[in-house]
Design a protein around this motif. Structure first.
Motif, PDB file in Angstrom:
ATOM      1  N   LEU A   1     -33.586  -6.499  19.652  1.00  0.00           N
ATOM      2  CA  LEU A   1     -34.070  -5.301  19.100  1.00  0.00           C
ATOM      3  C   LEU A   1     -35.606  -5.184  18.825  1.00  0.00           C
ATOM      4  N   ALA A   2     -36.189  -4.065  19.101  1.00  0.00           N
ATOM      5  CA  ALA A   2     -37.524  -3.866  18.508  1.00  0.00           C
ATOM      6  C   ALA A   2     -37.728  -4.006  17.136  1.00  0.00           C
ATOM      7  N   GLU A   3     -39.012  -4.269  16.860  1.00  0.00           N
ATOM      8  CA  GLU A   3     -39.826  -4.211  15.435  1.00  0.00           C
ATOM      9  C   GLU A   3     -39.377  -2.901  14.701  1.00  0.00           C
ATOM     10  N   THR A   4     -39.656  -1.816  15.280  1.00  0.00           N
ATOM     11  CA  THR A   4     -39.451  -0.543  14.691  1.00  0.00           C
ATOM     12  C   THR A   4     -38.359   0.449  15.309  1.00  0.00           C
ATOM     13  N   PRO A   5     -38.166   1.443  14.850  1.00  0.00           N
ATOM     14  CA  PRO A   5     -37.197   2.366  15.470  1.00  0.00           C
ATOM     15  C   PRO A   5     -38.078   2.979  16.756  1.00  0.00           C
ATOM     16  N   SER A   6     -39.252   3.257  16.722  1.00  0.00           N
ATOM     17  CA  SER A   6     -39.898   4.023  17.586  1.00  0.00           C
ATOM     18  C   SER A   6     -40.029   2.897  18.679  1.00  0.00           C
ATOM     19  N   ALA A   7     -40.405   1.988  18.540  1.00  0.00           N
ATOM     20  CA  ALA A   7     -40.569   0.917  19.592  1.00  0.00           C
ATOM     21  C   ALA A   7     -39.342   0.495  20.085  1.00  0.00           C
ATOM     22  N   GLU A   8     -38.223   0.781  19.452  1.00  0.00           N
ATOM     23  CA  GLU A   8     -36.766   0.557  20.209  1.00  0.00           C
ATOM     24  C   GLU A   8     -36.562   1.689  20.972  1.00  0.00           C
ATOM     25  N   ALA A   9     -37.068   3.104  20.439  1.00  0.00           N
ATOM     26  CA  ALA A   9     -36.876   4.084  21.529  1.00  0.00           C
ATOM     27  C   ALA A   9     -37.649   3.643  23.015  1.00  0.00           C
TER      28      ALA A   9
ATOM     29  N   MET B   1     -42.856   8.772  32.023  1.00  0.00           N
ATOM     30  CA  MET B   1     -41.829   8.006  31.130  1.00  0.00           C
ATOM     31  C   MET B   1     -42.708   6.740  30.631  1.00  0.00           C
ATOM     32  N   ARG B   2     -43.434   5.996  31.151  1.00  0.00           N
ATOM     33  CA  ARG B   2     -44.115   4.918  31.073  1.00  0.00           C
ATOM     34  C   ARG B   2     -45.210   5.280  29.788  1.00  0.00           C
ATOM     35  N   ALA B   3     -45.828   6.380  29.972  1.00  0.00           N
ATOM     36  CA  ALA B   3     -46.693   6.908  28.888  1.00  0.00           C
ATOM     37  C   ALA B   3     -45.856   7.206  27.627  1.00  0.00           C
ATOM     38  N   LEU B   4     -44.724   7.955  27.758  1.00  0.00           N
ATOM     39  CA  LEU B   4     -44.107   7.917  26.395  1.00  0.00           C
ATOM     40  C   LEU B   4     -43.730   6.840  25.844  1.00  0.00           C
ATOM     41  N   ALA B   5     -43.286   5.854  26.771  1.00  0.00           N
ATOM     42  CA  ALA B   5     -42.739   4.612  25.930  1.00  0.00           C
ATOM     43  C   ALA B   5     -43.912   3.934  25.483  1.00  0.00           C
ATOM     44  N   THR B   6     -45.186   3.902  26.102  1.00  0.00           N
ATOM     45  CA  THR B   6     -46.194   3.249  25.339  1.00  0.00           C
ATOM     46  C   THR B   6     -46.528   4.084  23.905  1.00  0.00           C
ATOM     47  N   ILE B   7     -46.554   5.195  24.140  1.00  0.00           N
ATOM     48  CA  ILE B   7     -46.764   6.256  22.683  1.00  0.00           C
ATOM     49  C   ILE B   7     -45.557   5.522  21.404  1.00  0.00           C
ATOM     50  N   LEU B   8     -44.525   5.660  22.019  1.00  0.00           N
ATOM     51  CA  LEU B   8     -43.316   5.162  21.063  1.00  0.00           C
ATOM     52  C   LEU B   8     -43.675   3.628  20.627  1.00  0.00           C
ATOM     53  N   ILE B   9     -43.972   2.756  21.597  1.00  0.00           N
ATOM     54  CA  ILE B   9     -44.102   1.385  21.195  1.00  0.00           C
ATOM     55  C   ILE B   9     -45.153   1.199  20.495  1.00  0.00           C
ATOM     56  N   TYR B  10     -46.509   1.726  20.754  1.00  0.00           N
ATOM     57  CA  TYR B  10     -48.060   1.298  20.084  1.00  0.00           C
ATOM     58  C   TYR B  10     -48.345   2.438  19.270  1.00  0.00           C
ATOM     59  N   GLY B  11     -47.763   3.608  19.188  1.00  0.00           N
ATOM     60  CA  GLY B  11     -47.877   4.412  18.126  1.00  0.00           C
ATOM     61  C   GLY B  11     -49.086   5.609  18.673  1.00  0.00           C
ATOM     62  N   ASP B  12     -49.475   6.434  17.935  1.00  0.00           N
ATOM     63  CA  ASP B  12     -50.711   7.597  18.128  1.00  0.00           C
ATOM     64  C   ASP B  12     -51.650   7.333  17.068  1.00  0.00           C
TER      65      ASP B  12
END
Length: 118
Positions: free
Chosen positions: A6-14, A52-63
């Motif tokens: 499980l990822a550290e945050t819900p956003s990173a999990e997404a 998809m990769r860009a969306l995952a990057t934003i979800l994992i690392y934030g904006d």
């Protein structure tokens, strides 16, 4: 930790779920290409994969707005500029089934990005 996957945050999990299911999501999106014309989503495999990769990057690392941006600002900024990234978030928000596809908090992270495409 009982669930090390499980990822550290819900956003990173997404983001993790999107990357893990990227091929299936791209295939599903391509099947619906006719209905998605003019919605800002790339309708070729390479463009979809990039979005998809860009969306995952934003979800994992934030904006820039979420306070985590400094951790990997360049990648997140570049991801924000990828063609169709927010339209892809909107498409996924409309297609996802919670909790089958992902948890509520993780799905909310995608929903927040989907609103940016409106």
């Amino acid at each position: 930790e009982t669930r090390p996957y499980l990822a550290e945050t819900p956003s990173a999990e997404a983001g993790r779920v999107l990357l893990g299911n990227r091929e299936a999501i791209v295939a599903d999106t391509l099947k619906r290409a006719g209905a998605l014309e003019g919605k800002g989503i790339p309708l070729d495999e390479k463009g979809l994969d990039e979005a998809m990769r860009a969306l995952a990057t934003i979800l994992i690392y934030g904006d820039e707005e979420d306070g985590h941006y400094d951790e990997i600002g360049t990648a997140s900024k570049e991801a924000n500029d990828v063609n169709g990234v927010f339209a892809m978030a909107k498409f996924l928000d409309e297609r996802m089934c919670v909790p089958r596809d992902m948890g509520t908090m993780s799905a909310d992270a995608i929903k927040r990005l989907a609103v940016q495409s409106a």
